[in-house]
Every structure is written in C-alpha cells, then in structure tokens.
Design an enzyme around this catalytic site. Sequence first.
Site, PDB file in Angstrom:
ATOM      1  CG  HIS A 176      -2.133  -0.850   1.090  1.00 50.57           C
ATOM      2  ND1 HIS A 176      -2.114  -2.175   1.471  1.00 50.57           N
ATOM      3  CD2 HIS A 176      -3.378  -0.609   0.610  1.00 50.57           C
ATOM      4  CE1 HIS A 176      -3.313  -2.714   1.230  1.00 50.57           C
ATOM      5  NE2 HIS A 176      -4.090  -1.783   0.705  1.00 50.57           N
ATOM      6  CE  LYS A 191      -3.845  -0.388   4.813  1.00 46.57           C
ATOM      7  NZ  LYS A 191      -5.137   0.182   5.261  1.00 46.57           N
TER       8      LYS A 191
HETATM    9  N1  LIG Z   1     -12.926  -1.019   3.060  1.00 43.59           N
HETATM   10  C1  LIG Z   1     -12.289  -0.540   1.983  1.00 43.59           C
HETATM   11  O1  LIG Z   1     -12.570  -0.944   0.831  1.00 43.59           O
HETATM   12  C2  LIG Z   1     -11.272   0.520   2.160  1.00 43.59           C
HETATM   13  C3  LIG Z   1     -10.925   0.936   3.416  1.00 43.59           C
HETATM   14  N2  LIG Z   1     -10.072   1.982   3.574  1.00 43.59           N
HETATM   15  C4  LIG Z   1      -9.846   2.396   4.950  1.00 43.59           C
HETATM   16  O2  LIG Z   1     -10.575   3.606   5.164  1.00 43.59           O
HETATM   17  C5  LIG Z   1      -9.900   4.412   6.117  1.00 43.59           C
HETATM   18  C6  LIG Z   1      -9.700   5.818   5.538  1.00 43.59           C
HETATM   19  O3  LIG Z   1      -8.882   5.748   4.401  1.00 43.59           O
HETATM   20  P1  LIG Z   1      -8.442   7.078   3.607  1.00 43.59           P
HETATM   21  O4  LIG Z   1      -9.637   7.806   3.109  1.00 43.59           O
HETATM   22  O5  LIG Z   1      -7.410   6.642   2.645  1.00 43.59           O
HETATM   23  O6  LIG Z   1      -7.751   7.902   4.794  1.00 43.59           O
HETATM   24  P2  LIG Z   1      -7.568   9.476   4.990  1.00 43.59           P
HETATM   25  O7  LIG Z   1      -6.629   9.654   6.112  1.00 43.59           O
HETATM   26  O8  LIG Z   1      -7.259  10.106   3.659  1.00 43.59           O
HETATM   27  O9  LIG Z   1      -9.029   9.983   5.407  1.00 43.59           O
HETATM   28  C7  LIG Z   1      -9.595   9.781   6.675  1.00 43.59           C
HETATM   29  C8  LIG Z   1     -10.328  11.052   7.062  1.00 43.59           C
HETATM   30  O10 LIG Z   1     -11.035  10.806   8.273  1.00 43.59           O
HETATM   31  C9  LIG Z   1     -10.832  11.905   9.105  1.00 43.59           C
HETATM   32  N3  LIG Z   1     -11.086  11.638  10.503  1.00 43.59           N
HETATM   33  C10 LIG Z   1     -10.205  11.434  11.534  1.00 43.59           C
HETATM   34  N4  LIG Z   1     -10.871  11.320  12.697  1.00 43.59           N
HETATM   35  C11 LIG Z   1     -12.193  11.445  12.409  1.00 43.59           C
HETATM   36  C12 LIG Z   1     -13.368  11.455  13.197  1.00 43.59           C
HETATM   37  N5  LIG Z   1     -13.337  11.309  14.531  1.00 43.59           N
HETATM   38  N6  LIG Z   1     -14.564  11.614  12.575  1.00 43.59           N
HETATM   39  C13 LIG Z   1     -14.630  11.786  11.245  1.00 43.59           C
HETATM   40  N7  LIG Z   1     -13.543  11.831  10.449  1.00 43.59           N
HETATM   41  C14 LIG Z   1     -12.341  11.645  11.023  1.00 43.59           C
HETATM   42  C15 LIG Z   1      -9.378  12.309   8.828  1.00 43.59           C
HETATM   43  O11 LIG Z   1      -9.120  13.625   9.311  1.00 43.59           O
HETATM   44  P3  LIG Z   1      -7.592  13.990   9.769  1.00 43.59           P
HETATM   45  O12 LIG Z   1      -6.776  13.900   8.521  1.00 43.59           O
HETATM   46  O13 LIG Z   1      -7.725  15.364  10.327  1.00 43.59           O
HETATM   47  O14 LIG Z   1      -7.209  12.952  10.791  1.00 43.59           O
HETATM   48  C16 LIG Z   1      -9.368  12.228   7.312  1.00 43.59           C
HETATM   49  O15 LIG Z   1      -9.839  13.412   6.708  1.00 43.59           O
HETATM   50  C17 LIG Z   1      -8.606   3.664   6.450  1.00 43.59           C
HETATM   51  O16 LIG Z   1      -8.815   2.901   7.638  1.00 43.59           O
HETATM   52  C18 LIG Z   1      -8.414   2.720   5.262  1.00 43.59           C
HETATM   53  O17 LIG Z   1      -7.664   1.577   5.570  1.00 43.59           O
HETATM   54  C19 LIG Z   1      -9.515   2.643   2.527  1.00 43.59           C
HETATM   55  C20 LIG Z   1      -9.803   2.260   1.251  1.00 43.59           C
HETATM   56  C21 LIG Z   1     -10.675   1.143   0.953  1.00 43.59           C
HETATM   57  O1  LIG Z   2      -5.766   2.212   3.287  1.00 41.76           O
HETATM   58  C1  LIG Z   2      -6.042   1.892   2.117  1.00 41.76           C
HETATM   59  O2  LIG Z   2      -5.748   2.614   1.148  1.00 41.76           O
HETATM   60  C2  LIG Z   2      -6.759   0.635   1.884  1.00 41.76           C
HETATM   61  N1  LIG Z   2      -7.171  -0.027   2.934  1.00 41.76           N
HETATM   62  C3  LIG Z   2      -7.940  -1.206   2.935  1.00 41.76           C
HETATM   63  C4  LIG Z   2      -7.269  -2.302   3.728  1.00 41.76           C
HETATM   64  O3  LIG Z   2      -6.640  -2.015   4.769  1.00 41.76           O
HETATM   65  O4  LIG Z   2      -7.386  -3.457   3.359  1.00 41.76           O
HETATM   66  C5  LIG Z   2      -8.430  -1.617   1.576  1.00 41.76           C
HETATM   67  C6  LIG Z   2      -7.598  -1.203   0.413  1.00 41.76           C
HETATM   68  O5  LIG Z   2      -6.599  -2.147   0.187  1.00 41.76           O
HETATM   69  C7  LIG Z   2      -7.046   0.201   0.511  1.00 41.76           C
END
Ligand SMILES: NC(=O)C1=CN([C@@H]2O[C@H](COP(=O)(O)OP(=O)(O)OC[C@H]3O[C@@H](n4cnc5c(N)ncnc54)[C@H](OP(=O)(O)O)[C@@H]3O)[C@@H](O)[C@H]2O)C=CC1
Ligand SMILES: O=C(O)C1=N[C@H](C(=O)O)C[C@H](O)C1
Length: 254
Positions: free
Chosen positions: A143, A147
Amino acid sequence: MVRMIMHGCNGKMGQVITEICRKDSEIEIVAGVDPYTGVENAYPVFSSIEECEVEADVVVDFAAAGAVDSLLDYCVKRRLPVVLCTTGLNEAQLAQVEETGRQVAVLKSANMSLGVNTLMDLLKSAAKVLATAGFDIEIVEKHHNQKVDAPSGTALALADSINEALDQAYEYKYDRTQERKKRDKKEIGIQAVRGGSIVGEHEVIFAGMDEVIEMKHTAYSKSIFGKGAVEAAKFLAGKPAGRYDMKDVIAAGK
Ligand SMILES: NC(=O)C1=CN([C@@H]2O[C@H](COP(=O)(O)OP(=O)(O)OC[C@H]3O[C@@H](n4cnc5c(N)ncnc54)[C@H](OP(=O)(O)O)[C@@H]3O)[C@@H](O)[C@H]2O)C=CC1
Ligand SMILES: O=C(O)C1=N[C@H](C(=O)O)C[C@H](O)C1
C-alpha cells in the site's frame, strides 16, 4: 433517494465517494463528518459525529479506527444503518461491531471491490486442495506510504477466508525476525509493504514442492472501493438489524 452521511468526508476515500454520489441520482450526501477543514463540500460538514443532527438513511464510514466507537454509539442511538469500511479496528471495537449489529444494520468490509470479494471465494476452494497437499500459504500486501494500519484489513480478511475453509486450524505469523526456526506447517505468513502511491495489492502465495500458485488482486484506483461503498449504502438503507457483508450486496445485484 437514499440520504447518506459521509463519515471521514474530507479524506481520500471521502472525496472519491463525494464525487461518485454527485453523479448518482439515487443517492445524496446530506452531511459529512471530518475534523479536517481544508476541503469545500456542497453539503454541511461537522467536526464530530455527535454534532450531526441531519436526517439520514445510512452512514458510510472511511475515517480512522479511533473514531469508530463514537460512530457506532451514534448509529445505535439514531437507529441508523452503517457501512463500516475503516480498517485497523482492535478486539474491543470488533466486539462493539458485533453488539451494534444486534441493534441496527451493520455492513463491515475491509475491501469494497468486486475483485477482492471474488478472490475470497476462489481462495477457499484453492486452499482446501493445496493445504491438504502440503502447500505453505503466505500473503504479501502493498500500500501507499500514507496508510497507518498494517497488515491491511484486506490481508487479514483474505487470511480469515482461507482459515475458514481450513477449519480455523492456522495461526497468523506477522514477524519472523524474533526467532530462529523453520516455518510451521499450520501458519499463514502475512507481510506488509508501504511505499509511494500504491493503491493496494494483495498477493496470496501457495508454495508447494517444485510449484507455486500466486493469486493476486491489484487496485489501480480508489474508485473501485468508492463504487462498492455507494452500492453497499443503497443496499443497506432500510435493512433490519443484523450483520451484512459485500457478498450480500453482490448477490443482490447492486
Ligand atoms: N474497506 C475498503 O474498501 C477501504 C478501506 N479503507 C480504509 O478507510 C480508512 C480511511 O482511508 P483514507 O480515506 O485513505 O484515509 P484518509 O486519512 O485520507 O481519510 C480519513 C479522514 O477521516 C478523518 N477523521 C479522523 N478522525 C475522524 C473522526 N473522529 N470523525 C470523522 N472523520 C475523522 C481524517 O481527518 P484527519 O486527517 O484530520 O485525521 C481524514 O480526513 C482507512 O482505515 C483505510 O484503511 C480505505 C480504502 C478502501
Ligand atoms: O488504506 C487503504 O488505502 C486501503 N485499505 C484497505 C485495507 O486495509 O485493506 C483496503 C484497500 O486495500 C485500501
């Protein structure tokens, strides 16, 4: 029209989903939640979930593991279905997810893509044949350098899928540096690589005597996760309490 709250709206996934929903007439983001304020949105944004009193049908969550406890409390209090996509939850949070599922509809999936969810099924049948024949099983995930959790939620879900097919007989091994010993037959090694802008790669290696089978999924853009999450939100809105996963969404043809 499904009314959705986007939890983590200003993050990478939150913004991908905002763009998908902008072009979809079946769903509307009525509010977002994010403490980060550097993004303009066409919907109101609250810095914490407790402040959001906007009427909605479903919440989609891509935020941070530390934010999941209060999100689940909120969904129970407001009787709101929730699509939980944040990874890296601890044991206590996983137990809270189970409890929440007894009160509202909860769809938790570490990977919203069709490809990974198909791979999970393929792995089950491969594992039954290959583990019986003595093949070792290893998972390598890669990744981007932003992450925070490792190994990825998807790597753990793939391992769980394999282990389910093998009667839960396997232990997960994350680190081989602390001991001098050969690998155990009943283990699944899981390794994490972090670098650059890699969207997400998951490779499952079945290594036997003189032959190796590798089954790999590569994500080329975050939109595959976003599309899956939006379809999951449409599927989950209005559903009774219970635990759901992406297989339910795929089976419903959403
Ligand atoms: N299930 C799936 O298919 C996937 C899962 N993911 C997961 O999703 C999550 C987010 O990924 P990603 O978008 O890349 O991460 P980012 O860090 O880009 O985005 C997360 C956002 O959430 C905000 N945040 C932090 N604390 C809170 C809170 N208490 N309430 C609301 N928002 C909050 C962060 O703010 P700040 O930056 O200020 O902390 C940031 O803007 C990760 O755990 C990732 O592993 C990602 C892609 C696919
Ligand atoms: O953090 C990410 O970007 C992603 N997180 C998910 C995971 O932890 O499996 C899914 C995807 O691979 C992207």
